[in-house]
Enzyme design. Structure first.
Site, PDB file in Angstrom:
ATOM      1  N   ALA A  38       7.647   3.678 -33.876  1.00 34.38           N
ATOM      2  CA  ALA A  38       7.822   3.755 -32.431  1.00 34.38           C
ATOM      3  C   ALA A  38       6.564   3.180 -31.784  1.00 34.38           C
ATOM      4  O   ALA A  38       5.474   3.328 -32.321  1.00 34.38           O
ATOM      5  CB  ALA A  38       8.036   5.205 -32.008  1.00 34.38           C
ATOM      6  N   THR A  39       6.737   2.541 -30.635  1.00 31.28           N
ATOM      7  CA  THR A  39       5.609   1.766 -30.129  1.00 31.28           C
ATOM      8  C   THR A  39       4.982   2.347 -28.860  1.00 31.28           C
ATOM      9  O   THR A  39       4.216   3.292 -28.940  1.00 31.28           O
ATOM     10  CB  THR A  39       6.009   0.296 -29.950  1.00 31.28           C
ATOM     11  OG1 THR A  39       7.276   0.222 -29.281  1.00 31.28           O
ATOM     12  CG2 THR A  39       6.142  -0.388 -31.293  1.00 31.28           C
ATOM     13  N   THR A  40       5.292   1.857 -27.668  1.00 35.12           N
ATOM     14  CA  THR A  40       4.412   2.081 -26.522  1.00 35.12           C
ATOM     15  C   THR A  40       4.834   3.242 -25.622  1.00 35.12           C
ATOM     16  O   THR A  40       5.991   3.339 -25.217  1.00 35.12           O
ATOM     17  CB  THR A  40       4.333   0.791 -25.678  1.00 35.12           C
ATOM     18  OG1 THR A  40       3.981  -0.295 -26.538  1.00 35.12           O
ATOM     19  CG2 THR A  40       3.296   0.913 -24.591  1.00 35.12           C
TER      20      THR A  40
END
Length: 261
Positions: A38-40
């Site tokens: 999962a990123t930002t």
């Protein structure tokens, strides 16, 4: 007969009785191949509260693993957590944190203080340090409304469980550097709730523009960030219709600016 937890901490009960159910105990030694990340996540203060927003993309290397993942979760009536990193571990930590706060409220008959919540989350992150050292890190961004102070507060963490209070705004994940640049330009003291939501969406737009692992608002698929606003009224998810209107306005503004340039 199942023995119930004796104290207010469900996490301590699991550590004692069922450590295999903890996020750090559910995976074998070594780093599994092909784990989605999962990123930002971005968060910022507005007048009387905080906004937490996350994009919807998960990646495995340079491949998009999912466009629909949710990385921001309400943890109780007055707090929200967003988590970047190894997606499976991140979601397990978020769910366990929800249960931890719910269990505390049932046992004690009152909500844990916001500082207490942040400390509990820090201890959970610290418990995952072994997996983090093997490349399976999950780092949260925690925000909530502090009833004692009458304002929203925001906390960041590192993989060792270090806890840091952020005063204005913060971002974590692969696109955080680009999101922080947008937050620095767009954030100002005393933002209205609606303006705070727009700033969060704009920050994700900028992160997605420069970071391939971050997914921006997607009008074609009707996919919008997950955005929560937390204030004295509690934690509320921003409706997709509102996010669609904000995204359309940002796209129009940037299209006009591009043509004029």
């Amino acid at each position: 007969m199942v023995e119930l937890p004796a104290g207010p901490s469900f996490l301590e009960y699991l550590v004692r009785e069922r450590p295999d159910l903890l996020p750090s105990g559910a995976l074998p030694e070594g780093v599994p191949a092909g784990v989605p990340h999962a990123t930002t996540i971005v968060s910022l203060a507005f007048e009387g509260g905080v906004v937490v927003a996350g994009d919807r993309r998960a990646t495995i290397g340079n491949v998009i693993a999912s466009r629909h993942i949710e990385k921001v979760f309400p943890t109780d009536r007055y707090s929200v957590v967003g988590i970047a990193g190894s997606a499976g571990i991140a979601m397990d930590i978020a769910r366990l944190f929800q249960v931890e706060l719910e269990h505390y409220e049932k046992i004690e008959g009152t909500l844990l203080s916001l500082d207490g919540k942040a400390n509990r989350l820090a201890s959970m992150v610290r418990g995952n340090l072994g997996m983090a050292m093997q490349g399976m890190a999950a780092v949260p961004l925690f925000a909530g409304y502090d009833e004692l102070r009458g304002t929203g507060r925001l906390f960041s963490f590192d993989v060792t469980g270090g806890r840091y209070e952020e005063r204005e705004h913060h971002s974590i994940g692969s696109g955080s550097m680009f999101a922080r640049g947008a937050l620095k330009k767009l954030w100002k003291p005393g933002l209205a709730r609606e303006d705070g939501v727009r700033v969060a969406v704009e920050a994700l737009f900028d992160a997605a523009d420069d970071d391939s692992a971050t997914g921006g608002p997607d009008p074609l698929r009707q996919l919008w960030p997950v955005v929560y606003a937390v204030d004295a009224g509690g934690a509320t998810r921003v409706d997709d219709g509102v996010l669609a209107e904000i995204s359309a306005a940002i796209i129009r503004q940037r299209s006009i600016a591009g043509r004029e340039a």
